[in-house]
Write an enzyme that holds these catalytic residues in place. Sequence first.
Site, PDB file in Angstrom:
ATOM      1  N   GLU A  48      57.000  40.578  19.655  1.00 18.19           N
ATOM      2  CA  GLU A  48      56.346  40.234  20.910  1.00 18.19           C
ATOM      3  C   GLU A  48      55.544  38.961  20.658  1.00 18.19           C
ATOM      4  O   GLU A  48      54.543  38.981  19.957  1.00 18.19           O
ATOM      5  CB  GLU A  48      55.423  41.371  21.353  1.00 18.19           C
ATOM      6  CG  GLU A  48      54.586  41.058  22.576  1.00 18.19           C
ATOM      7  CD  GLU A  48      53.520  42.117  22.831  1.00 18.19           C
ATOM      8  OE1 GLU A  48      52.431  41.755  23.322  1.00 18.19           O
ATOM      9  OE2 GLU A  48      53.761  43.303  22.526  1.00 18.19           O
ATOM     10  N   ARG A  52      49.268  33.637  24.213  1.00 19.59           N
ATOM     11  CA  ARG A  52      47.912  33.191  23.888  1.00 19.59           C
ATOM     12  C   ARG A  52      47.921  31.766  23.342  1.00 19.59           C
ATOM     13  O   ARG A  52      46.863  31.174  23.144  1.00 19.59           O
ATOM     14  CB  ARG A  52      47.288  34.131  22.850  1.00 19.59           C
ATOM     15  CG  ARG A  52      47.074  35.542  23.343  1.00 19.59           C
ATOM     16  CD  ARG A  52      46.376  36.383  22.292  1.00 19.59           C
ATOM     17  NE  ARG A  52      46.251  37.770  22.706  1.00 19.59           N
ATOM     18  CZ  ARG A  52      45.586  38.694  22.032  1.00 19.59           C
ATOM     19  NH1 ARG A  52      44.986  38.365  20.893  1.00 19.59           N
ATOM     20  NH2 ARG A  52      45.529  39.935  22.469  1.00 19.59           N
ATOM     21  N   LYS A 136      51.530  50.086  27.960  1.00 13.56           N
ATOM     22  CA  LYS A 136      50.766  49.704  26.780  1.00 13.56           C
ATOM     23  C   LYS A 136      49.375  50.317  26.877  1.00 13.56           C
ATOM     24  O   LYS A 136      48.668  50.098  27.870  1.00 13.56           O
ATOM     25  CB  LYS A 136      50.680  48.178  26.706  1.00 13.56           C
ATOM     26  CG  LYS A 136      49.779  47.647  25.587  1.00 13.56           C
ATOM     27  CD  LYS A 136      49.772  46.126  25.603  1.00 13.56           C
ATOM     28  CE  LYS A 136      48.888  45.545  24.519  1.00 13.56           C
ATOM     29  NZ  LYS A 136      48.955  44.073  24.464  1.00 13.56           N
TER      30      LYS A 136
END
Length: 219
Positions: A48, A52, A136
Amino acid sequence: MTMLTIIETQITETLQKYRVVPVIAIDDPAAALPLADALLVGGLPIAEITFRTKAAAEVIRTIAEKRPEMCVGAGTVLTAENITAAVEAGAKFGVAPGFNPDTVKKANELNWAFIPGVCTPSDIEAALSKNCSVLKFFPAEAAGGLTMLKALSAPYSHTGVKFMPTGGVSASNLSEYLALPSVLACGGTWIATKTDLAEGKWSLISDRCKLITEIVASL
């Protein structure tokens, strides 16, 4: 069966197979292939790549094109624009830290497997209302860890919803998380840190992946 269901099923099966998803923030696009190769050598061909950093889309595209055996997804997907960029780059799935109905809607429109983040019963119910089947749990340890996840998931077990706890999960508590029936897989931010990438510690990353596969195999 709709196309979306087929795609979601494929990603769910991949998560069920490997049980851990390396969550990685990359600043330098040149690290994309060495990282992918390190994960492949370690037996964990999934990642993943988080949004960011500005390099995220380029890294995803490079891995998707040059290492097609990798299942590469996008993380920290906060906006519809993030989704569009991730899909265009070749990401096979997306993950968000929270639940945003607009991003879920965009993912559904593009038939893209998407895992929104939750931390409360209200979050879970909002996600279930949008037919999200994998969520999540974030930030896992800071939000109460195993005890919280057990309590949080219990009222919804009959729905079949599964969780991917991320944040504070490590090799030391991984087996405990994966032993929970409600946990499909865990996100691993410790597998390949920014320092590891900057210093080119590819063997270390591979070794961590090998340890993870050993833990998973022992369950």
